[in-house]
Design a protein around this motif. Sequence first.
Motif, PDB file in Angstrom:
ATOM      1  N   THR A  76       0.821  -1.214   0.000  1.00 37.21           N
ATOM      2  CA  THR A  76       0.000   0.000   0.000  1.00 37.21           C
ATOM      3  C   THR A  76       0.852   1.260   0.000  1.00 37.21           C
ATOM      4  OG1 THR A  76      -1.753  -1.178   1.183  1.00 37.21           O
ATOM      5  CG2 THR A  76      -1.844   1.225   1.199  1.00 37.21           C
ATOM      6  N   ALA A  77       1.920   1.258   0.790  1.00 42.95           N
ATOM      7  CA  ALA A  77       2.799   2.432   0.849  1.00 42.95           C
ATOM      8  C   ALA A  77       3.485   2.679  -0.490  1.00 42.95           C
ATOM      9  CB  ALA A  77       3.840   2.244   1.953  1.00 42.95           C
ATOM     10  N   ALA A  78       3.930   1.598  -1.140  1.00 34.28           N
ATOM     11  CA  ALA A  78       4.576   1.735  -2.442  1.00 34.28           C
ATOM     12  C   ALA A  78       3.601   2.276  -3.479  1.00 34.28           C
ATOM     13  CB  ALA A  78       5.142   0.389  -2.891  1.00 34.28           C
ATOM     14  N   LEU A  79       2.373   1.779  -3.464  1.00 26.22           N
ATOM     15  CA  LEU A  79       1.368   2.263  -4.413  1.00 26.22           C
ATOM     16  C   LEU A  79       1.033   3.726  -4.173  1.00 26.22           C
ATOM     17  CD1 LEU A  79      -1.013  -0.843  -4.539  1.00 26.22           C
ATOM     18  CD2 LEU A  79       0.572  -0.073  -6.309  1.00 26.22           C
ATOM     19  N   SER A  80       1.049   4.134  -2.921  1.00 23.81           N
ATOM     20  CA  SER A  80       0.794   5.538  -2.601  1.00 23.81           C
ATOM     21  C   SER A  80       1.899   6.433  -3.157  1.00 23.81           C
ATOM     22  CB  SER A  80       0.668   5.713  -1.094  1.00 23.81           C
ATOM     23  OG  SER A  80       0.449   7.063  -0.759  1.00 23.81           O
ATOM     24  N   ARG A  81       3.153   6.012  -2.991  1.00 25.41           N
ATOM     25  CA  ARG A  81       4.266   6.787  -3.557  1.00 25.41           C
ATOM     26  C   ARG A  81       4.199   6.793  -5.070  1.00 25.41           C
ATOM     27  NH1 ARG A  81       7.063   3.668   0.196  1.00 25.41           N
ATOM     28  NH2 ARG A  81       8.163   2.508  -1.435  1.00 25.41           N
ATOM     29  N   ALA A  82       3.824   5.657  -5.647  1.00 28.29           N
ATOM     30  CA  ALA A  82       3.714   5.575  -7.104  1.00 28.29           C
ATOM     31  C   ALA A  82       2.633   6.511  -7.624  1.00 28.29           C
ATOM     32  CB  ALA A  82       3.417   4.131  -7.516  1.00 28.29           C
ATOM     33  N   MET A  83       1.530   6.649  -6.886  1.00 26.42           N
ATOM     34  CA  MET A  83       0.454   7.530  -7.311  1.00 26.42           C
ATOM     35  C   MET A  83       0.941   8.976  -7.442  1.00 26.42           C
ATOM     36  SD  MET A  83      -3.195   8.320  -5.428  1.00 26.42           S
ATOM     37  CE  MET A  83      -3.625   6.567  -5.427  1.00 26.42           C
ATOM     38  N   GLU A  84       1.751   9.408  -6.491  1.00 20.93           N
ATOM     39  CA  GLU A  84       2.284  10.771  -6.564  1.00 20.93           C
ATOM     40  C   GLU A  84       3.218  10.935  -7.756  1.00 20.93           C
ATOM     41  OE1 GLU A  84       1.216  13.255  -4.669  1.00 20.93           O
ATOM     42  OE2 GLU A  84      -0.188  11.759  -3.860  1.00 20.93           O
ATOM     43  N   ALA A  85       4.019   9.913  -8.035  1.00 20.10           N
ATOM     44  CA  ALA A  85       4.922   9.981  -9.189  1.00 20.10           C
ATOM     45  C   ALA A  85       4.137  10.019 -10.500  1.00 20.10           C
ATOM     46  CB  ALA A  85       5.873   8.786  -9.174  1.00 20.10           C
ATOM     47  N   VAL A  86       3.056   9.251 -10.556  1.00 25.39           N
ATOM     48  CA  VAL A  86       2.222   9.245 -11.760  1.00 25.39           C
ATOM     49  C   VAL A  86       1.619  10.627 -11.985  1.00 25.39           C
ATOM     50  CG1 VAL A  86       0.085   8.343 -12.765  1.00 25.39           C
ATOM     51  CG2 VAL A  86       1.736   6.780 -11.712  1.00 25.39           C
ATOM     52  N   LYS A  87       1.138  11.263 -10.939  1.00 27.16           N
ATOM     53  CA  LYS A  87       0.571  12.607 -11.072  1.00 27.16           C
ATOM     54  C   LYS A  87       1.606  13.588 -11.617  1.00 27.16           C
ATOM     55  CE  LYS A  87      -2.805  12.158  -7.304  1.00 27.16           C
ATOM     56  NZ  LYS A  87      -3.178  12.630  -5.925  1.00 27.16           N
ATOM     57  N   ALA A  88       2.845  13.428 -11.184  1.00 27.83           N
ATOM     58  CA  ALA A  88       3.892  14.365 -11.589  1.00 27.83           C
ATOM     59  C   ALA A  88       4.349  14.159 -13.030  1.00 27.83           C
ATOM     60  CB  ALA A  88       5.086  14.241 -10.644  1.00 27.83           C
ATOM     61  N   HIS A  89       4.234  12.927 -13.532  1.00 29.94           N
ATOM     62  CA  HIS A  89       4.817  12.618 -14.842  1.00 29.94           C
ATOM     63  C   HIS A  89       3.785  12.271 -15.913  1.00 29.94           C
ATOM     64  CE1 HIS A  89       9.042  12.565 -13.479  1.00 29.94           C
ATOM     65  NE2 HIS A  89       8.548  12.115 -12.351  1.00 29.94           N
ATOM     66  N   ALA A  90       2.523  12.182 -15.563  1.00 29.30           N
ATOM     67  CA  ALA A  90       1.505  11.830 -16.555  1.00 29.30           C
ATOM     68  C   ALA A  90       1.308  12.968 -17.543  1.00 29.30           C
ATOM     69  CB  ALA A  90       0.190  11.488 -15.860  1.00 29.30           C
ATOM     70  N   PHE A  91       1.092  12.612 -18.785  1.00 25.10           N
ATOM     71  CA  PHE A  91       0.778  13.595 -19.818  1.00 25.10           C
ATOM     72  C   PHE A  91      -0.710  13.915 -19.747  1.00 25.10           C
ATOM     73  CE2 PHE A  91      -0.488  14.458 -24.306  1.00 25.10           C
ATOM     74  CZ  PHE A  91       0.182  15.677 -24.442  1.00 25.10           C
ATOM     75  N   LEU A  99       2.757   0.455 -14.325  1.00 27.74           N
ATOM     76  CA  LEU A  99       3.482  -0.701 -13.804  1.00 27.74           C
ATOM     77  C   LEU A  99       4.334  -0.232 -12.630  1.00 27.74           C
ATOM     78  CD1 LEU A  99       4.514  -2.050 -17.281  1.00 27.74           C
ATOM     79  CD2 LEU A  99       3.125  -3.360 -15.684  1.00 27.74           C
ATOM     80  N   VAL A 100       4.139  -0.835 -11.462  1.00 29.44           N
ATOM     81  CA  VAL A 100       4.889  -0.454 -10.269  1.00 29.44           C
ATOM     82  C   VAL A 100       5.807  -1.599  -9.876  1.00 29.44           C
ATOM     83  CG1 VAL A 100       4.739   0.287  -7.871  1.00 29.44           C
ATOM     84  CG2 VAL A 100       2.987   1.019  -9.501  1.00 29.44           C
ATOM     85  N   ASP A 101       7.099  -1.347  -9.895  1.00 25.92           N
ATOM     86  CA  ASP A 101       8.105  -2.373  -9.589  1.00 25.92           C
ATOM     87  C   ASP A 101       7.881  -3.636 -10.422  1.00 25.92           C
ATOM     88  OD1 ASP A 101       9.207  -0.647  -7.703  1.00 25.92           O
ATOM     89  OD2 ASP A 101       7.968  -1.428  -6.076  1.00 25.92           O
ATOM     90  N   GLY A 102       7.504  -3.432 -11.681  1.00 28.24           N
ATOM     91  CA  GLY A 102       7.334  -4.547 -12.611  1.00 28.24           C
ATOM     92  C   GLY A 102       5.994  -5.232 -12.548  1.00 28.24           C
ATOM     93  N   VAL A 103       5.019  -4.698 -11.790  1.00 27.78           N
ATOM     94  CA  VAL A 103       3.696  -5.320 -11.639  1.00 27.78           C
ATOM     95  C   VAL A 103       2.631  -4.327 -12.075  1.00 27.78           C
ATOM     96  CG1 VAL A 103       2.066  -6.355 -10.017  1.00 27.78           C
ATOM     97  CG2 VAL A 103       4.520  -6.756  -9.744  1.00 27.78           C
ATOM     98  N   PHE A 104       1.672  -4.789 -12.874  1.00 28.06           N
ATOM     99  CA  PHE A 104       0.597  -3.911 -13.337  1.00 28.06           C
ATOM    100  C   PHE A 104      -0.263  -3.468 -12.154  1.00 28.06           C
ATOM    101  CE2 PHE A 104      -3.698  -3.160 -15.124  1.00 28.06           C
ATOM    102  CZ  PHE A 104      -3.371  -2.133 -16.000  1.00 28.06           C
ATOM    103  N   ALA A 105      -0.470  -2.146 -12.043  1.00 31.28           N
ATOM    104  CA  ALA A 105      -1.253  -1.570 -10.949  1.00 31.28           C
ATOM    105  C   ALA A 105      -2.598  -1.113 -11.501  1.00 31.28           C
ATOM    106  CB  ALA A 105      -0.499  -0.418 -10.309  1.00 31.28           C
ATOM    107  N   ALA A 106      -3.620  -1.950 -11.372  1.00 33.78           N
ATOM    108  CA  ALA A 106      -4.925  -1.650 -11.945  1.00 33.78           C
ATOM    109  C   ALA A 106      -5.547  -0.406 -11.327  1.00 33.78           C
ATOM    110  CB  ALA A 106      -5.852  -2.855 -11.773  1.00 33.78           C
ATOM    111  N   ASP A 107      -5.355  -0.210 -10.021  1.00 32.17           N
ATOM    112  CA  ASP A 107      -5.984   0.915  -9.331  1.00 32.17           C
ATOM    113  C   ASP A 107      -5.402   2.260  -9.762  1.00 32.17           C
ATOM    114  OD1 ASP A 107      -7.573  -0.855  -7.991  1.00 32.17           O
ATOM    115  OD2 ASP A 107      -6.368  -0.874  -6.151  1.00 32.17           O
ATOM    116  N   LEU A 108      -4.193   2.256 -10.296  1.00 35.34           N
ATOM    117  CA  LEU A 108      -3.562   3.497 -10.756  1.00 35.34           C
ATOM    118  C   LEU A 108      -3.721   3.703 -12.251  1.00 35.34           C
ATOM    119  CD1 LEU A 108      -0.188   3.404  -8.747  1.00 35.34           C
ATOM    120  CD2 LEU A 108      -2.410   4.299  -8.043  1.00 35.34           C
ATOM    121  N   SER A 109      -4.339   2.749 -12.927  1.00 36.50           N
ATOM    122  CA  SER A 109      -4.441   2.761 -14.380  1.00 36.50           C
ATOM    123  C   SER A 109      -5.853   3.117 -14.833  1.00 36.50           C
ATOM    124  CB  SER A 109      -4.040   1.395 -14.948  1.00 36.50           C
ATOM    125  OG  SER A 109      -2.724   1.044 -14.562  1.00 36.50           O
ATOM    126  N   ASP A 110      -5.954   3.478 -16.110  1.00 38.00           N
ATOM    127  CA  ASP A 110      -7.241   3.809 -16.719  1.00 38.00           C
ATOM    128  C   ASP A 110      -7.714   2.690 -17.632  1.00 38.00           C
ATOM    129  OD1 ASP A 110      -7.142   6.360 -15.505  1.00 38.00           O
ATOM    130  OD2 ASP A 110      -5.904   7.131 -17.142  1.00 38.00           O
TER     131      ASP A 110
END
Length: 434
Positions: A76-91, A99-110
């Motif tokens: 959960t903590a890793a996904l939370s950090r990943a969410m912030e990174a996605v916000k910063a780098h998403a077009f 993909l977070v640490d090589g695993v597809f993250a459905a909750d962060l994806s569209d």
Amino acid sequence: MNVAVAKTGSGRAVSDLFASAEGRLPGSPAVVAVRRQAFDTYERLGLPHRRIEEWKYTDLRALVGEVLPLAGSPDTAALSRAMEAVKAHAFAGACKLVLVDGVFAADLSDAKALPSGVSVTTLREVLEKSADLLTTASTDAVISLNAAMATDGVVLSISDGAQPSAPVQIIHVATAPSASAFTRSQVRIGKGARATIIESFVAAGAGAYQVSDAVLLSIGDDADVAYIRLMDDAPDAVNITSQFVTVGANVKLNYFNMTSGGAVSRLQGFITFTGEGSELSLNGVNLLKKTEHGDLTLLVDHAVPNCMSRETFRAVIDDRGHSVFQGRIIVRPDAQKTDGKMMTRALLLSDEAEADNKPELEIFADDVSCGHGATAGALDDNLLFYLKARGLPEKQAQALLIQAFVGEAIEQIADDDLREHVIGIAERWLERRS
């Protein structure tokens, strides 16, 4: 006499890594057999070194040494950090596949909100049925290791004639320090489709990690595709990516890569024309500082007649950075009327910066127009003096000249908003340099 291959300490570590990770890797029994065969190939060859011609300038045995343990599934903590990174780098406006640490993250994806004509599944799901996506024939050690260790990836399909209104952005986020992630994805573009694919590599607080990625990209006849790859990993990360691209007939492919992070990076692309009348515009920029090592190695295979390829590469190297460009154009005997050109230029901002450029042509047809060139040099003192005489500080004057230098490659991005997004990344790199 019995002859045994002596393993180095890193060789034993990789063997232990595969044995311990095998139970976590997805796939049917047939897939497991393919993985073991791929790992045997890697174990026989080991990490590439400078005595292998294709890896002459990027000696992974010296630069990397060993493969790190496989990253665990993100919590959960890793996904939370990943969410912030996605916000910063998403077009803005893109449909995200994360993909977070090589695993597809459905909750962060569209994945549930993709445009009409676009569908996605995961490598993990596909490997439960078939090993086809792991069976790319190769004697390259890092490609074999990726096939053996790939944990997940996206399998993206754009149907015939589809013209999705929004780009699709695949975002790789690293949150686990001192660990490795292996991903493999497939992107299939249907006949007559028009699409923009963005692939980004970013860090979310992690450092000293390793990324191994592979992409299988196939483009159907009459398609129009823009593929933008942006690599902005942590300063002490390693990123080795292999891409296999097949181009159908009457295709327009605009490919762009920018590397602005990572201690060691290599993008090796293998592009094959399989249909006549296609056009390839392939552009790249390396922005390197400190002791960063960035390698762009390309092979463009003109296997059929009447195709055109253009390669434009720019490298800006500061401090003790090292940029490598290896570009090879092959023109097969039947590929008459081929038009292939490549040009690479390096801008050295310090006396210790290094650029190795190796453009190559292998031509087996006689009715072709092909050429290549390579240059390396420093900023123009006269232009610097001109700008400073008009009141600009030296760093700002240098930044303007650097922006103009890389602009020729970035300007090939057709979409205005996406081009501005890439320019913003280059500007932030220049700010960090200052």
